[in-house]
Scaffold this motif. Structure first.
Motif, PDB file in Angstrom:
ATOM      1  N   GLN A  14     -31.675  25.197  -3.367  1.00  0.00           N
ATOM      2  CA  GLN A  14     -31.669  23.979  -2.557  1.00  0.00           C
ATOM      3  C   GLN A  14     -31.712  22.770  -3.484  1.00  0.00           C
ATOM      4  OE1 GLN A  14     -34.242  23.805   0.894  1.00  0.00           O
ATOM      5  NE2 GLN A  14     -34.521  21.586   0.673  1.00  0.00           N
ATOM      6  N   ILE A  15     -30.818  21.815  -3.242  1.00  0.00           N
ATOM      7  CA  ILE A  15     -30.775  20.580  -4.017  1.00  0.00           C
ATOM      8  C   ILE A  15     -31.080  19.429  -3.073  1.00  0.00           C
ATOM      9  CG2 ILE A  15     -29.363  19.062  -5.470  1.00  0.00           C
ATOM     10  CD1 ILE A  15     -27.560  21.492  -6.034  1.00  0.00           C
ATOM     11  N   ASN A  16     -32.122  18.680  -3.383  1.00  0.00           N
ATOM     12  CA  ASN A  16     -32.494  17.511  -2.571  1.00  0.00           C
ATOM     13  C   ASN A  16     -32.124  16.231  -3.309  1.00  0.00           C
ATOM     14  OD1 ASN A  16     -33.683  19.226  -0.655  1.00  0.00           O
ATOM     15  ND2 ASN A  16     -35.666  19.110  -1.668  1.00  0.00           N
ATOM     16  N   LEU A  17     -31.561  15.299  -2.575  1.00  0.00           N
ATOM     17  CA  LEU A  17     -31.268  13.972  -3.121  1.00  0.00           C
ATOM     18  C   LEU A  17     -32.071  12.960  -2.314  1.00  0.00           C
ATOM     19  CD1 LEU A  17     -29.422  12.714  -5.297  1.00  0.00           C
ATOM     20  CD2 LEU A  17     -27.850  12.113  -3.464  1.00  0.00           C
ATOM     21  N   HIS A  18     -32.989  12.282  -2.992  1.00  0.00           N
ATOM     22  CA  HIS A  18     -33.862  11.317  -2.316  1.00  0.00           C
ATOM     23  C   HIS A  18     -33.581   9.925  -2.850  1.00  0.00           C
ATOM     24  CE1 HIS A  18     -37.478   9.784  -0.332  1.00  0.00           C
ATOM     25  NE2 HIS A  18     -37.674   9.075  -1.431  1.00  0.00           N
ATOM     26  N   ALA A  25     -20.799  29.585  -1.814  1.00  0.00           N
ATOM     27  CA  ALA A  25     -20.974  28.949  -0.502  1.00  0.00           C
ATOM     28  C   ALA A  25     -21.811  27.683  -0.650  1.00  0.00           C
ATOM     29  CB  ALA A  25     -21.631  29.923   0.472  1.00  0.00           C
ATOM     30  N   PHE A  26     -21.467  26.686   0.168  1.00  0.00           N
ATOM     31  CA  PHE A  26     -22.158  25.389   0.100  1.00  0.00           C
ATOM     32  C   PHE A  26     -22.420  24.916   1.519  1.00  0.00           C
ATOM     33  CE2 PHE A  26     -22.355  20.787   0.008  1.00  0.00           C
ATOM     34  CZ  PHE A  26     -23.069  20.501  -1.127  1.00  0.00           C
ATOM     35  N   GLN A  27     -23.635  24.420   1.750  1.00  0.00           N
ATOM     36  CA  GLN A  27     -24.012  23.970   3.092  1.00  0.00           C
ATOM     37  C   GLN A  27     -24.837  22.702   3.012  1.00  0.00           C
ATOM     38  OE1 GLN A  27     -26.294  26.900   5.223  1.00  0.00           O
ATOM     39  NE2 GLN A  27     -26.506  25.648   7.058  1.00  0.00           N
ATOM     40  N   THR A  28     -24.537  21.744   3.915  1.00  0.00           N
ATOM     41  CA  THR A  28     -25.368  20.552   4.062  1.00  0.00           C
ATOM     42  C   THR A  28     -26.469  20.866   5.062  1.00  0.00           C
ATOM     43  OG1 THR A  28     -23.469  19.115   3.643  1.00  0.00           O
ATOM     44  CG2 THR A  28     -25.386  18.106   4.687  1.00  0.00           C
ATOM     45  N   LEU A  29     -27.718  20.618   4.699  1.00  0.00           N
ATOM     46  CA  LEU A  29     -28.839  21.003   5.542  1.00  0.00           C
ATOM     47  C   LEU A  29     -29.249  19.925   6.536  1.00  0.00           C
ATOM     48  CD1 LEU A  29     -31.080  22.892   2.950  1.00  0.00           C
ATOM     49  CD2 LEU A  29     -29.374  23.828   4.532  1.00  0.00           C
ATOM     50  N   ASN A  30     -28.849  18.674   6.322  1.00  0.00           N
ATOM     51  CA  ASN A  30     -29.213  17.617   7.276  1.00  0.00           C
ATOM     52  C   ASN A  30     -28.145  16.546   7.322  1.00  0.00           C
ATOM     53  OD1 ASN A  30     -29.710  16.683   4.698  1.00  0.00           O
ATOM     54  ND2 ASN A  30     -31.725  15.840   5.152  1.00  0.00           N
ATOM     55  N   SER A  46     -30.183  17.073   1.811  1.00  0.00           N
ATOM     56  CA  SER A  46     -30.423  18.381   1.205  1.00  0.00           C
ATOM     57  C   SER A  46     -29.175  19.247   1.297  1.00  0.00           C
ATOM     58  CB  SER A  46     -31.592  19.080   1.904  1.00  0.00           C
ATOM     59  OG  SER A  46     -32.781  18.341   1.748  1.00  0.00           O
ATOM     60  N   TYR A  47     -28.956  20.021   0.227  1.00  0.00           N
ATOM     61  CA  TYR A  47     -27.790  20.899   0.157  1.00  0.00           C
ATOM     62  C   TYR A  47     -28.247  22.285  -0.290  1.00  0.00           C
ATOM     63  CZ  TYR A  47     -25.729  16.257   0.079  1.00  0.00           C
ATOM     64  OH  TYR A  47     -25.425  14.949   0.382  1.00  0.00           O
ATOM     65  N   PHE A  48     -27.492  23.302   0.143  1.00  0.00           N
ATOM     66  CA  PHE A  48     -27.851  24.685  -0.160  1.00  0.00           C
ATOM     67  C   PHE A  48     -26.635  25.368  -0.767  1.00  0.00           C
ATOM     68  CE2 PHE A  48     -28.955  29.139   1.022  1.00  0.00           C
ATOM     69  CZ  PHE A  48     -30.248  29.173   0.507  1.00  0.00           C
ATOM     70  N   VAL A  49     -26.818  25.870  -1.998  1.00  0.00           N
ATOM     71  CA  VAL A  49     -25.735  26.512  -2.731  1.00  0.00           C
ATOM     72  C   VAL A  49     -26.119  27.960  -2.998  1.00  0.00           C
ATOM     73  CG1 VAL A  49     -24.301  26.431  -4.809  1.00  0.00           C
ATOM     74  CG2 VAL A  49     -25.262  24.314  -3.878  1.00  0.00           C
ATOM     75  N   THR A  50     -25.159  28.870  -2.883  1.00  0.00           N
ATOM     76  CA  THR A  50     -25.420  30.274  -3.197  1.00  0.00           C
ATOM     77  C   THR A  50     -24.485  30.739  -4.306  1.00  0.00           C
ATOM     78  OG1 THR A  50     -23.956  31.000  -1.401  1.00  0.00           O
ATOM     79  CG2 THR A  50     -26.296  30.803  -0.904  1.00  0.00           C
ATOM     80  N   GLY A  51     -24.878  31.840  -4.947  1.00  0.00           N
ATOM     81  CA  GLY A  51     -24.170  32.309  -6.120  1.00  0.00           C
ATOM     82  C   GLY A  51     -22.751  32.754  -5.888  1.00  0.00           C
ATOM     83  N   ASP A  52     -22.368  32.969  -4.625  1.00  0.00           N
ATOM     84  CA  ASP A  52     -20.982  33.348  -4.326  1.00  0.00           C
ATOM     85  C   ASP A  52     -20.102  32.123  -4.052  1.00  0.00           C
ATOM     86  OD1 ASP A  52     -22.115  32.596  -1.923  1.00  0.00           O
ATOM     87  OD2 ASP A  52     -21.633  34.463  -0.857  1.00  0.00           O
TER      88      ASP A  52
END
Length: 226
Positions: A194-198, A221-226, A213-219
């Motif tokens: 999880q990468i947070n930008l404040h 995949a990328f997702q915006t959490l909010n 907040s963003y969520f990255v996985t080793g395969d």
């Protein structure tokens, strides 16, 4: 007659002061904030965010039994913008999600081409003027493996692409990676981060803070959490 003019002049002065105060408040007041993803194509040379591993001692054999134990050997918190100016070394501040015991991402193989997402933040004041215009890139490299096992993350970072801050406003940005995890299995690890930008915006009458907040996985995949 002189007295009448004096009263009139005083009233005009008070009125002008009130007008100036009101308009000053409108200038320093934030009324609209927009965060959106933008499309851009950047040269491959700008994607090569590779921290120096020269200070790391010679790599040792990776313990195959610990591939599911994923740690961040990079940055946990780093400043991107301070007092409205980009931090010069932020480009080389990165986080990782690698097997425990690994000292540098170069000990793994199979890394994919670096990926990125670009976002723009705009703050507008009471006059509908853009007082903060900030574009940033979330960059990361995935699919690293150890002898074909696991999918890991390296060189994850947030860097500024462009920044404009109007007079009278302060803008600060910080990135942080609170944790890295294994969302796969012990036998087939899949790193996640999880990468947070404040950021915060301040003026004489305004204080505003937001976190993306963003969520990255080793395969990859990328997702915006909010």
């Amino acid at each position: 007659m002189v007295r009448f003019l004096s009263v009139f002049a005083l009233a005009a002065f008070v009125s002008s002061q009130s007008y100036a105060t009101q308009h000053s408040e409108e200038y320093f007041k934030v009324k609209n904030v927009v965060v959106q993803e933008v499309t851009e194509v950047i040269p491959e040379s700008e994607l090569q965010v590779q921290p120096d591993c020269s200070s790391v001692s010679d790599a040792t054999a990776v313990d195959m039994q610990s591939l599911g134990d994923i740690v961040n050997i990079g940055k946990i918190v780093w400043e991107i913008i301070q007092a409205g100016k980009p931090v010069t070394n932020s480009r080389f501040d990165t986080a990782n999600a690698l097997p425990s015991g690994v000292k540098c991402w170069t000990e793994l193989q199979g890394w994919s081409v670096p990926q990125y997402k670009t976002y723009n933040v705009q703050y507008k004041n009471g006059f509908d003027m853009t007082v903060v215009d900030f574009t940033y890139r979330v960059m990361y490299t995935t699919n690293g493996n150890v002898n074909g096992i696991g999918q890991y993350i390296t060189n994850a970072t947030v860097i500024p692409a462009s920044l404009n801050v109007a007079w009278g406003f302060q803008f600060n940005v910080q990135a942080n990676v609170p944790a890295v995890t294994n969302i796969g299995t012990t036998q087939s690890p899949l790193a996640a981060m999880q990468i947070n930008l404040h950021w915060s915006v301040d003026s004489t009458i305004t204080h505003d803070e937001k976190t993306q907040s963003y969520f990255v996985t080793g395969d990859g995949a990328f997702q915006t959490l909010n």
